[in-house]
Design a protein around this motif. Structure first.
Motif, PDB file in Angstrom:
ATOM      1  N   UNK A   1      29.307  22.230  44.328  1.00 19.79           N
ATOM      2  CA  UNK A   1      29.677  21.608  43.064  1.00 19.79           C
ATOM      3  C   UNK A   1      29.870  22.576  41.935  1.00 19.79           C
ATOM      4  N   UNK A   2      29.934  23.914  42.177  1.00 21.71           N
ATOM      5  CA  UNK A   2      30.145  24.912  41.129  1.00 21.71           C
ATOM      6  C   UNK A   2      31.641  25.077  40.872  1.00 21.71           C
ATOM      7  N   UNK A   3      32.032  24.989  39.630  1.00 19.48           N
ATOM      8  CA  UNK A   3      33.438  25.162  39.246  1.00 19.48           C
ATOM      9  C   UNK A   3      33.666  26.620  38.823  1.00 19.48           C
ATOM     10  N   UNK A   4      34.700  27.241  39.366  1.00 23.91           N
ATOM     11  CA  UNK A   4      35.043  28.614  39.054  1.00 23.91           C
ATOM     12  C   UNK A   4      36.235  28.633  38.089  1.00 23.91           C
ATOM     13  N   UNK A   5      36.099  29.443  37.006  1.00 22.77           N
ATOM     14  CA  UNK A   5      37.147  29.578  36.001  1.00 22.77           C
ATOM     15  C   UNK A   5      37.545  31.055  35.895  1.00 22.77           C
ATOM     16  N   UNK A   6      38.784  31.302  35.482  1.00 19.33           N
ATOM     17  CA  UNK A   6      39.306  32.649  35.309  1.00 19.33           C
ATOM     18  C   UNK A   6      39.583  32.887  33.822  1.00 19.33           C
ATOM     19  N   UNK A   7      39.129  34.039  33.334  1.00 21.14           N
ATOM     20  CA  UNK A   7      39.277  34.360  31.910  1.00 21.14           C
ATOM     21  C   UNK A   7      40.722  34.764  31.620  1.00 21.14           C
TER      22      UNK A   7
ATOM     23  N   UNK B   1      41.877  36.577  28.852  1.00 22.81           N
ATOM     24  CA  UNK B   1      42.014  37.920  28.277  1.00 22.81           C
ATOM     25  C   UNK B   1      41.746  38.949  29.353  1.00 22.81           C
ATOM     26  N   UNK B   2      42.665  39.872  29.657  1.00 26.97           N
ATOM     27  CA  UNK B   2      42.432  40.891  30.711  1.00 26.97           C
ATOM     28  C   UNK B   2      41.558  42.006  30.192  1.00 26.97           C
ATOM     29  N   UNK B   3      40.856  42.630  31.163  1.00 27.71           N
ATOM     30  CA  UNK B   3      40.003  43.778  30.860  1.00 27.71           C
ATOM     31  C   UNK B   3      40.585  45.006  31.581  1.00 27.71           C
ATOM     32  N   UNK B   4      40.590  46.145  30.896  1.00 25.93           N
ATOM     33  CA  UNK B   4      41.148  47.384  31.439  1.00 25.93           C
ATOM     34  C   UNK B   4      40.021  48.271  31.905  1.00 25.93           C
ATOM     35  N   UNK B   5      40.198  48.848  33.058  1.00 25.34           N
ATOM     36  CA  UNK B   5      39.203  49.793  33.592  1.00 25.34           C
ATOM     37  C   UNK B   5      39.542  51.206  33.122  1.00 25.34           C
ATOM     38  N   UNK B   6      38.584  52.149  33.269  1.00 25.24           N
ATOM     39  CA  UNK B   6      38.793  53.520  32.826  1.00 25.24           C
ATOM     40  C   UNK B   6      39.728  54.289  33.760  1.00 25.24           C
ATOM     41  N   UNK B   7      39.633  54.044  35.069  1.00 20.69           N
ATOM     42  CA  UNK B   7      40.417  54.825  36.048  1.00 20.69           C
ATOM     43  C   UNK B   7      41.843  54.311  36.163  1.00 20.69           C
ATOM     44  N   UNK B   8      42.059  53.028  36.062  1.00 19.20           N
ATOM     45  CA  UNK B   8      43.372  52.423  36.259  1.00 19.20           C
ATOM     46  C   UNK B   8      43.738  51.633  35.018  1.00 19.20           C
ATOM     47  N   UNK B   9      44.977  51.705  34.636  1.00 19.93           N
ATOM     48  CA  UNK B   9      45.424  50.991  33.445  1.00 19.93           C
ATOM     49  C   UNK B   9      45.879  49.584  33.734  1.00 19.93           C
ATOM     50  N   UNK B  10      45.881  49.149  35.032  1.00 19.02           N
ATOM     51  CA  UNK B  10      46.293  47.791  35.371  1.00 19.02           C
ATOM     52  C   UNK B  10      45.212  46.804  34.957  1.00 19.02           C
ATOM     53  N   UNK B  11      45.610  45.657  34.427  1.00 18.97           N
ATOM     54  CA  UNK B  11      44.582  44.671  34.024  1.00 18.97           C
ATOM     55  C   UNK B  11      43.925  44.051  35.250  1.00 18.97           C
ATOM     56  N   UNK B  12      42.639  43.843  35.157  1.00 18.20           N
ATOM     57  CA  UNK B  12      41.839  43.245  36.248  1.00 18.20           C
ATOM     58  C   UNK B  12      41.360  41.873  35.775  1.00 18.20           C
ATOM     59  N   UNK B  13      41.790  40.806  36.414  1.00 23.84           N
ATOM     60  CA  UNK B  13      41.280  39.482  35.994  1.00 23.84           C
ATOM     61  C   UNK B  13      39.826  39.319  36.390  1.00 23.84           C
ATOM     62  N   UNK B  14      39.115  38.653  35.552  1.00 24.82           N
ATOM     63  CA  UNK B  14      37.665  38.470  35.767  1.00 24.82           C
ATOM     64  C   UNK B  14      37.363  37.002  36.004  1.00 24.82           C
ATOM     65  N   UNK B  15      36.587  36.749  37.052  1.00 18.39           N
ATOM     66  CA  UNK B  15      36.183  35.376  37.385  1.00 18.39           C
ATOM     67  C   UNK B  15      34.743  35.142  36.959  1.00 18.39           C
ATOM     68  N   UNK B  16      34.548  34.017  36.348  1.00 18.77           N
ATOM     69  CA  UNK B  16      33.202  33.654  35.869  1.00 18.77           C
ATOM     70  C   UNK B  16      32.828  32.317  36.487  1.00 18.77           C
ATOM     71  N   UNK B  17      31.663  32.230  37.068  1.00 20.52           N
ATOM     72  CA  UNK B  17      31.175  30.962  37.643  1.00 20.52           C
ATOM     73  C   UNK B  17      30.459  30.174  36.548  1.00 20.52           C
ATOM     74  N   UNK B  18      30.959  29.041  36.245  1.00 23.52           N
ATOM     75  CA  UNK B  18      30.372  28.185  35.213  1.00 23.52           C
ATOM     76  C   UNK B  18      29.780  26.970  35.900  1.00 23.52           C
ATOM     77  N   UNK B  19      28.507  26.690  35.682  1.00 25.17           N
ATOM     78  CA  UNK B  19      27.839  25.519  36.276  1.00 25.17           C
ATOM     79  C   UNK B  19      28.146  24.315  35.439  1.00 25.17           C
ATOM     80  N   UNK B  20      28.950  23.414  35.960  1.00 26.74           N
ATOM     81  CA  UNK B  20      29.327  22.244  35.185  1.00 26.74           C
ATOM     82  C   UNK B  20      28.563  21.040  35.693  1.00 26.74           C
TER      83      UNK B  20
END
Length: 454
Positions: free
Chosen positions: A427-433, A435-454
């Protein structure tokens, strides 16, 4: 700080990725590598004694074997009967008078042995005396009367018909007095024994006790208790509180007043219940007759009070003293009685005389040894007084940084800034943020997944 209210329902069976991402794992700041404080508790390990063990114990050294001597056997004395005759006389033999008793004669006849081998040819007395005679039947001497009915008609009258004369019934006159109350001409006398005998006395005024005035004490109140006298307090500063400030969590965003209840439950038109009108009361026509059968038929009687049948009690007081002597007191007098002594059996074994010799083998052979107590390794719990102020600074106080409390996105039905991905079997709903976050080694944006307990 959130607890999952959902239990595993297994509706969405998508168990490929485990639920490992939580808000605590994301936002927990890591500190430097600090080792935990070393425990001073000794290790519970078996310490091997390297010396040679002696097999001598205190029991072996103190308790030496002795020759066991058998207990002397007591020879039983031979019974010697006493000389003289034994007096076997009892109170029963003295009081009882012996009577000569003759043997009782048996009423039962002697048993006779009957022989069953021979043949019986005798004739009994009953068969010899009572013989059968030829008896003839006696002829009846009764005269036969043959009934012939009369030919003439029966016309005779009975004595009742001759003597009885029909007359009209005359009812007997009743001597019962009529049930009518007799009215008296004498006026009603309402005097009673209470009215004639009662004498009205004047009541005395009620005694009222005067109220005492409160007089306060002149001495000051001693409020010194044993706790105040004995416990004067210890010198020192109060401990500072490490509790973070209770800052109110607020938001300037506009409140979206849409709830699950408003989405699912739509208002329905409800009709008001019909009100039934009550009928107006219409009084019946005509006048009401309040006379009843008891009110019309009842006759009021003047009744004189009943005369009391109880005799007048004339109290007599006699000055002569009461004579309490009775036949029981005079005839039955108390006699002096003494208690009978207890018939105690004479003691055969004499009591021992002299001092009791209570020395045992343990007392005579035991050698006391001086006990050397084991040294205690416990540190001395001594408090050294120090006038310097107490340093209450801890690592938690110095390195603790208060943080602003943020609202968990799980409280929103659709968290702002996130896109719904899927729902797992628990019953856990997963959402994707968004706003992209940039890493130090690679300039490609990495999407971040956050588990939100609804």
């Amino acid at each position: 700080r959130h607890r999952c209210p959902h239990k595993p329902t297994r509706i969405y069976d998508n168990g490929q990725q485990p639920c490992l991402t939580t808000e605590y794992v994301e936002k927990y700041p890591k500190y430097s590598n600090i080792s935990p404080p070393r425990s001073l508790k000794p290790k519970q390990e078996y310490q091997v004694h390297r010396g040679k063990m002696e097999g001598i114990t205190t029991f072996k050294s103190d308790y030496l074997p002795y020759d066991i001597v058998k207990r002397p056997f007591r020879v039983q004395e031979e019974h010697k009967p006493k000389t003289g005759k034994i007096e076997l006389g009892t109170t029963y033999q003295k009081d009882y008078n012996a009577h000569k008793i003759q043997p009782v004669t048996l009423v039962r006849p002697l048993e006779r042995k009957h022989t069953t081998g021979g043949k019986l040819d005798t004739i009994p007395t009953y068969q010899d005396d009572y013989r059968s005679w030829e008896v003839r039947r006696r002829e009846p001497s009764k005269v036969e009367h043959i009934y012939h009915p009369p030919t003439e008609k029966f016309g005779n009258s009975t004595t009742f018909q001759d003597d009885f004369v029909p007359r009209e019934p005359n009812p007997r006159q009743s001597f019962k007095p009529p049930c009518v109350a007799k009215l008296s001409d004498v006026p009603f006398d309402s005097t009673t024994s209470h009215r004639t005998s009662y004498i009205a006395h004047q009541l005395e005024p009620k005694f009222i006790r005067s109220k005492e005035e409160y007089k306060p004490s002149n001495q000051p109140f001693e409020d010194l208790t044993t706790h105040r006298n004995d416990f004067q307090g210890l010198p020192g500063q109060l401990a500072k509180s490490c509790k973070p400030e209770n800052a109110k969590v607020g938001s300037n965003a506009h409140f979206n007043g849409v709830t699950e209840f408003q989405d699912r439950f739509q208002p329905w038109l409800v009709s008001l219940p019909e009100v039934r009108k009550t009928k107006e009361y219409v009084p019946p026509p005509g006048n009401m007759d309040f006379n009843s059968t008891s009110h019309l038929d009842y006759v009021k009687h003047e009744i004189s009070p009943a005369v009391p049948i109880r005799p007048v009690s004339n109290g007599r007081r006699i000055s002569v003293p009461f004579q309490g002597n009775t036949t029981t007191k005079e005839d039955f007098k108390a006699w002096g009685s003494c208690r009978q002594e207890i018939t105690k059996k004479q003691q055969e074994i004499p009591k021992p005389t002299g001092r009791f010799y209570d020395l045992t083998t343990f007392k005579s052979h035991y050698i006391p040894h001086q006990i050397i107590p084991a040294p205690s390794f416990k540190p001395v719990h001594a408090i050294v007084p120090n006038s310097a102020p107490f340093q209450g600074e801890t690592m938690y106080r110095t390195e603790y940084i208060p943080k602003k409390q943020e609202t968990c996105p799980a409280n929103y039905p659709s968290p702002p800034g996130y896109v719904y991905v899927n729902t797992d079997s628990q019953g856990h709903k997963f959402f994707r943020q968004l706003t992209p976050e940039f890493s130090e080694s690679n300039s490609n944006p990495i999407p971040k997944e956050v588990a939100v307990l609804s």
